[in-house]
Design an enzyme around this catalytic site. Structure first.
Site, PDB file in Angstrom:
ATOM      1  N   CYS A 143     -11.315  14.151   4.643  1.00  0.00           N
ATOM      2  CA  CYS A 143     -12.434  13.241   5.049  1.00  0.00           C
ATOM      3  C   CYS A 143     -12.298  13.220   6.511  1.00  0.00           C
ATOM      4  CB  CYS A 143     -12.236  11.991   4.261  1.00  0.00           C
ATOM      5  SG  CYS A 143     -12.300  12.025   2.561  1.00  0.00           S
TER       6      CYS A 143
ATOM      7  N   LEU B 235     -16.977   5.943  -2.344  1.00  0.00           N
ATOM      8  CA  LEU B 235     -18.175   6.415  -2.356  1.00  0.00           C
ATOM      9  C   LEU B 235     -18.771   6.684  -0.830  1.00  0.00           C
ATOM     10  CD1 LEU B 235     -20.337   7.137  -4.208  1.00  0.00           C
ATOM     11  CD2 LEU B 235     -21.404   4.759  -3.499  1.00  0.00           C
ATOM     12  N   HIS B 236     -18.540   5.806   0.005  1.00  0.00           N
ATOM     13  CA  HIS B 236     -18.985   6.011   1.356  1.00  0.00           C
ATOM     14  C   HIS B 236     -20.458   6.381   1.571  1.00  0.00           C
ATOM     15  CE1 HIS B 236     -14.956   5.383   1.884  1.00  0.00           C
ATOM     16  NE2 HIS B 236     -14.337   6.668   1.845  1.00  0.00           N
TER      17      HIS B 236
ATOM     18  N   CYS C 165      -6.578   0.732   7.073  1.00  0.00           N
ATOM     19  CA  CYS C 165      -6.857   1.975   6.209  1.00  0.00           C
ATOM     20  C   CYS C 165      -7.166   3.260   7.080  1.00  0.00           C
ATOM     21  CB  CYS C 165      -8.264   1.552   5.514  1.00  0.00           C
ATOM     22  SG  CYS C 165      -8.101   0.271   4.323  1.00  0.00           S
TER      23      CYS C 165
ATOM     24  N   CYS D 188       0.813  -1.036  -0.051  1.00  0.00           N
ATOM     25  CA  CYS D 188       0.001   0.105  -0.098  1.00  0.00           C
ATOM     26  C   CYS D 188       0.853   1.121   0.157  1.00  0.00           C
ATOM     27  CB  CYS D 188      -0.976   0.083   1.127  1.00  0.00           C
ATOM     28  SG  CYS D 188      -1.830   1.374   1.341  1.00  0.00           S
TER      29      CYS D 188
ATOM     30  N   ASN E  88     -11.757   1.817  10.955  1.00  0.00           N
ATOM     31  CA  ASN E  88     -10.778   1.609  12.005  1.00  0.00           C
ATOM     32  C   ASN E  88     -10.614   2.920  12.810  1.00  0.00           C
ATOM     33  OD1 ASN E  88      -9.609  -0.573  11.211  1.00  0.00           O
ATOM     34  ND2 ASN E  88      -9.305   0.385   8.997  1.00  0.00           N
TER      35      ASN E  88
HETATM   36  N1  SAH Z   1      -7.531   9.402  -1.173  1.00  0.00           N
HETATM   37  C1  SAH Z   1      -7.635   7.817  -1.544  1.00  0.00           C
HETATM   38  C2  SAH Z   1      -7.034   6.746  -0.803  1.00  0.00           C
HETATM   39  C3  SAH Z   1      -7.590   6.822   0.846  1.00  0.00           C
HETATM   40  S1  SAH Z   1      -7.322   5.242   1.830  1.00  0.00           S
HETATM   41  C4  SAH Z   1      -9.527   7.697  -1.493  1.00  0.00           C
HETATM   42  O1  SAH Z   1     -10.000   8.614  -1.093  1.00  0.00           O
HETATM   43  O2  SAH Z   1      -9.897   6.621  -1.930  1.00  0.00           O
HETATM   44  C5  SAH Z   1      -8.349   3.973   1.250  1.00  0.00           C
HETATM   45  C6  SAH Z   1      -9.690   4.012   1.682  1.00  0.00           C
HETATM   46  O3  SAH Z   1      -9.584   3.811   2.990  1.00  0.00           O
HETATM   47  C7  SAH Z   1     -10.711   5.074   1.297  1.00  0.00           C
HETATM   48  O4  SAH Z   1     -11.783   4.491   0.761  1.00  0.00           O
HETATM   49  C8  SAH Z   1     -10.696   5.550   2.566  1.00  0.00           C
HETATM   50  O5  SAH Z   1     -11.874   6.637   2.628  1.00  0.00           O
HETATM   51  C9  SAH Z   1     -10.882   4.622   3.509  1.00  0.00           C
HETATM   52  N2  SAH Z   1     -10.555   5.243   4.973  1.00  0.00           N
HETATM   53  C10 SAH Z   1      -9.944   6.259   5.398  1.00  0.00           C
HETATM   54  N3  SAH Z   1     -10.005   6.264   6.593  1.00  0.00           N
HETATM   55  C11 SAH Z   1     -10.502   5.050   7.005  1.00  0.00           C
HETATM   56  C12 SAH Z   1     -10.813   4.591   8.559  1.00  0.00           C
HETATM   57  N4  SAH Z   1     -10.281   5.382   9.505  1.00  0.00           N
HETATM   58  N5  SAH Z   1     -11.263   3.395   8.410  1.00  0.00           N
HETATM   59  C13 SAH Z   1     -11.614   2.646   7.278  1.00  0.00           C
HETATM   60  N6  SAH Z   1     -11.512   3.206   6.325  1.00  0.00           N
HETATM   61  C14 SAH Z   1     -10.942   4.443   5.857  1.00  0.00           C
END
Ligand code: SAH
Length: 345
Positions: A110, A215-216, A336, A99, A294
């Site tokens: 975010c 997307l979330h 993540c 990663c 997480n």
């Molecule tokens: N900037 C990119 C990569 C982010 S990391 C993006 O937004 O896709 C990869 C994934 O982990 C993304 O979907 C992100 O939203 C998610 N993510 C970020 N923080 C997280 C957390 N605390 N718990 C779980 N997933 C998380």
């Protein structure tokens, strides 16, 4: 101004060299050589002069290993004494997935992501992203007891890859050229930077690796609440983009993924599941990857296992291919969204 790239440094040292020379050097960077001295296919004098260029653009600060040995997280130093993180994770095939980070920090803010809280320091140059791969390759060589094969790369470390489009594209093309990792084993994860997603549709330099869109939520107001870069027309625009992308590049092996972090009471209700199922069904070849949240702070909690189960059930009964991501490395804050520069304890 960003620092000079390896290529620029090479060209200023050797302005008259033919272009195959740099290719030879790139090849050497991905070989088992440990320094410029080992690149014996180059003239001796050139090897000597190359000492002026750093062999690695990242420097190890610290490696943390999860209790079960499946996840290794490295804290690396880059130009300007800034720290980034990269993670090595065991995958179900017994090889490794790495990663990588594409920026120092992130500007997307975010609310549930630790990196989002740091703000953006700068984007990484391609050498610094490529060297995260080379770092792990060297690490594995130094640990012969570990499986030696890196089979997958995900751009899910610190940063928004599409906010650093050119460097990410160069990294993808370089890794495709000099390693055995194929396009279907590389995933770029994006918050959904639409102008860059549009660019991908017509950019013949962009290699068609897997794309995952964070997307979330398929409910506009919820998405705006947790992904502040979202805006009113985001969802319909994303939907139109997905149709265009899949029409152009979709096939049996090429699909899109929506990532969906499961936040208790925020985006995990039956209404959210319905909205997501509808959104996905209108698009077609999309998979949903649910990510248990997480912990990164106090504002959010992970959905309960029961809520996740009900969410999955709703999606699956609507024919949506759904997987739930296995959380790895949470004991070393390598999961993540936990990638933030932790000071050494
Ligand atoms: N900037 C990119 C990569 C982010 S990391 C993006 O937004 O896709 C990869 C994934 O982990 C993304 O979907 C992100 O939203 C998610 N993510 C970020 N923080 C997280 C957390 N605390 N718990 C779980 N997933 C998380």
């Amino acid at each position: 101004m960003s620092q000079p790239t390896r290529k620029q440094q090479f060209e200023s040292l050797f302005p008259k060299e033919p272009s195959f020379r740099f290719k030879q050097i790139q090849k050497g960077l991905f070989s088992d050589a440990e320094s410029w001295k080992d690149l014996t296919s180059l003239p001796a004098q050139m090897r000597e002069s190359l000492e002026a260029i750093p062999w690695m653009s990242v420097r190890k600060e610290q490696v943390l290993i999860s209790g079960n040995g499946d996840t290794h997280k490295a804290l690396l130093m880059v130009e300007g004494e800034k720290e980034i993180e990269t993670v090595l994770m065991k995958n179900p095939r017994g090889s490794w997935t790495i990663c990588v980070s594409s920026q120092i920090g992130c500007a997307m803010r975010c609310g549930f992501c630790a990196t989002g809280k740091m703000g953006l320091t700068r984007s990484l140059i391609a050498d610094e992203i490529i060297d995260q791969y080379r770092f792990w390759q060297e690490y594995l060589t130094a640990h012969p007891e570990l499986s030696q094969h890196i089979s997958n790369i995900v751009f899910m470390g610190m940063g928004e890859p599409l906010a650093n489009y050119e460097n990410v594209r160069e990294t993808l093309n370089t890794i495709l050229e000099y390693t055995d990792i194929g396009r279907t084993r590389m995933t770029v994860s994006t918050v959904g930077v639409l102008p860059r997603l549009e660019q991908i549709l017509t950019d013949d330099q962009w290699p068609h690796v897997r794309l995952a869109v964070s997307l979330h939520s398929a409910v506009a107001s919820t998405r705006k609440q947790i992904v502040p870069t979202s805006y009113d027309e985001f969802l319909p625009k994303l939907e139109a983009w997905c149709h265009a992308y899949l029409e152009k590049f979709g096939n049996r092996r090429h699909h899109l993924t929506f990532e969906y972090v499961m936040l208790k009471g925020v985006n995990d209700t039956p209404l959210h599941a319905q909205a997501l199922a509808k959104f996905v069904k209108r698009i077609g070849k999309v998979r949903v990857n649910l990510i248990p949240y997480n912990l990164t702070g106090v504002e959010f909690e992970c959905s309960t296992p029961k809520a996740i189960e009900a969410f999955v059930k709703h999606l699956k009964s609507n024919g949506v291919t759904t997987t739930t991501r296995k959380t790895m490395g949470d004991d070393i804050a390598a999961a993540c969204g936990q990638l933030i520069v932790l000071k050494k304890q």
